[in-house]
Design a protein around this motif. Structure first.
Motif, mmCIF file in Angstrom:
data_model
loop_
_atom_site.group_PDB
_atom_site.id
_atom_site.type_symbol
_atom_site.label_atom_id
_atom_site.label_comp_id
_atom_site.label_asym_id
_atom_site.label_seq_id
_atom_site.Cartn_x
_atom_site.Cartn_y
_atom_site.Cartn_z
ATOM 1 N N ALA A 39 22.157 -26.945 18.270
ATOM 2 C CA ALA A 39 22.966 -28.050 17.743
ATOM 3 C C ALA A 39 24.121 -28.383 18.690
ATOM 4 O O ALA A 39 24.435 -29.561 18.897
ATOM 5 C CB ALA A 39 23.480 -27.706 16.352
ATOM 6 N N ILE A 40 24.734 -27.377 19.292
ATOM 7 C CA ILE A 40 25.823 -27.646 20.237
ATOM 8 C C ILE A 40 25.290 -28.328 21.481
ATOM 9 O O ILE A 40 25.908 -29.262 22.011
ATOM 10 C CB ILE A 40 26.606 -26.354 20.557
ATOM 11 C CG1 ILE A 40 27.462 -25.998 19.333
ATOM 12 C CG2 ILE A 40 27.472 -26.523 21.805
ATOM 13 C CD1 ILE A 40 28.212 -24.700 19.435
ATOM 14 N N ALA A 120 18.632 -39.287 15.837
ATOM 15 C CA ALA A 120 18.672 -39.078 14.386
ATOM 16 C C ALA A 120 17.664 -38.006 13.985
ATOM 17 O O ALA A 120 17.973 -37.100 13.192
ATOM 18 C CB ALA A 120 18.396 -40.387 13.652
ATOM 19 N N CYS A 121 16.475 -38.076 14.536
ATOM 20 C CA CYS A 121 15.435 -37.093 14.249
ATOM 21 C C CYS A 121 15.834 -35.717 14.791
ATOM 22 O O CYS A 121 15.657 -34.697 14.120
ATOM 23 C CB CYS A 121 14.119 -37.568 14.863
ATOM 24 S SG CYS A 121 12.665 -36.826 14.139
ATOM 25 N N ALA A 122 16.386 -35.681 15.997
ATOM 26 C CA ALA A 122 16.802 -34.409 16.599
ATOM 27 C C ALA A 122 17.876 -33.721 15.755
ATOM 28 O O ALA A 122 17.849 -32.498 15.579
ATOM 29 C CB ALA A 122 17.300 -34.646 18.021
ATOM 30 N N TRP A 123 18.841 -34.477 15.236
ATOM 31 C CA TRP A 123 19.874 -33.885 14.388
ATOM 32 C C TRP A 123 19.281 -33.375 13.079
ATOM 33 O O TRP A 123 19.685 -32.319 12.582
ATOM 34 C CB TRP A 123 21.007 -34.872 14.118
ATOM 35 C CG TRP A 123 22.049 -34.858 15.186
ATOM 36 C CD1 TRP A 123 22.339 -35.853 16.068
ATOM 37 C CD2 TRP A 123 22.951 -33.783 15.501
ATOM 38 N NE1 TRP A 123 23.351 -35.458 16.914
ATOM 39 C CE2 TRP A 123 23.752 -34.197 16.586
ATOM 40 C CE3 TRP A 123 23.161 -32.509 14.974
ATOM 41 C CZ2 TRP A 123 24.736 -33.384 17.148
ATOM 42 C CZ3 TRP A 123 24.138 -31.702 15.535
ATOM 43 C CH2 TRP A 123 24.911 -32.137 16.607
ATOM 44 N N ALA A 124 18.331 -34.090 12.507
ATOM 45 C CA ALA A 124 17.696 -33.628 11.268
ATOM 46 C C ALA A 124 17.027 -32.275 11.490
ATOM 47 O O ALA A 124 17.165 -31.356 10.674
ATOM 48 C CB ALA A 124 16.687 -34.659 10.773
ATOM 49 N N ILE A 125 16.344 -32.135 12.600
ATOM 50 C CA ILE A 125 15.667 -30.871 12.901
ATOM 51 C C ILE A 125 16.685 -29.781 13.227
ATOM 52 O O ILE A 125 16.580 -28.648 12.743
ATOM 53 C CB ILE A 125 14.662 -31.070 14.048
ATOM 54 C CG1 ILE A 125 13.527 -31.983 13.563
ATOM 55 C CG2 ILE A 125 14.126 -29.729 14.542
ATOM 56 C CD1 ILE A 125 12.674 -32.562 14.668
ATOM 57 N N ALA A 126 17.700 -30.125 14.022
ATOM 58 C CA ALA A 126 18.696 -29.129 14.416
ATOM 59 C C ALA A 126 19.461 -28.570 13.223
ATOM 60 O O ALA A 126 19.834 -27.397 13.214
ATOM 61 C CB ALA A 126 19.674 -29.739 15.425
ATOM 62 N N LEU A 127 19.695 -29.387 12.217
ATOM 63 C CA LEU A 127 20.480 -28.952 11.058
ATOM 64 C C LEU A 127 19.614 -28.505 9.876
ATOM 65 O O LEU A 127 20.144 -28.110 8.838
ATOM 66 C CB LEU A 127 21.434 -30.066 10.625
ATOM 67 C CG LEU A 127 22.481 -30.466 11.659
ATOM 68 C CD1 LEU A 127 23.382 -31.565 11.116
ATOM 69 C CD2 LEU A 127 23.310 -29.271 12.115
#
Length: 157
Positions: A39-40, A120-127
């Protein structure tokens, strides 16, 4: 506070929650250090202009106002990548196996100016593991299944 700081706070909160739910650690089997690193790295890779980010924008924090339309409440404001706020909106309330994340991210990209569906998709997966920890305390079979599927989503990417 920047988005990186917000991610660190979310990890700290998740560790706190897991310490109070020892059985959850076994159910989830996540490596929070790896999740934090991913995430970072995502936060650092943002190349756009910094935005004011709500920091806790999920459906429960959006109210319908008679006079003002949708109103976001209870912010945990930070500055940086605005796509952080879209994780809950890409994942939605359904189980991850029932959701085409890419389709939802693309829909956000079409509906909201400036949204990059990939981010947006990457943040959903990361979180996803953090969202899993937020439901794993609910003993219902549906919540436990959602928590496991969110972790599988994260581990598969």
């Amino acid at each position: 506070m920047g988005v990186e700081d917000r991610v660190r706070f979310l990890i700290q909160l998740t560790r706190f929650r897991l310490d109070r739910l020892p059985a959850a650690s076994g159910v989830l089997g996540i490596g929070l250090d790896a999740m934090q690193g991913r995430a970072i790295a995502l936060a650092r890779s943002y190349e756009g202009a910094p935005h004011l980010v709500h920091g806790d924008l999920h459906p429960g924090n959006v109210l319908r106002s008679v006079t003002d339309g949708a109103v976001a409440i209870d912010p945990r404001a930070c500055v940086g990548d605005p796509h952080l706020d879209l994780a809950d909106w890409v994942l939605g309330p359904a189980l991850p196996r029932d959701v085409d994340l890419r389709e939802r991210a693309d829909e956000l990209g079409r509906s909201v100016p400036g949204v990059d569906p990939d981010r947006a998709c990457a943040w959903a997966i990361a979180l996803a593991p953090i969202l899993a920890c937020s439901v794993v305390g609910d003993p219902s079979a549906a919540a436990q299944q959602k928590a496991r599927e969110l972790v599988v989503l994260w581990q598969s990417r």
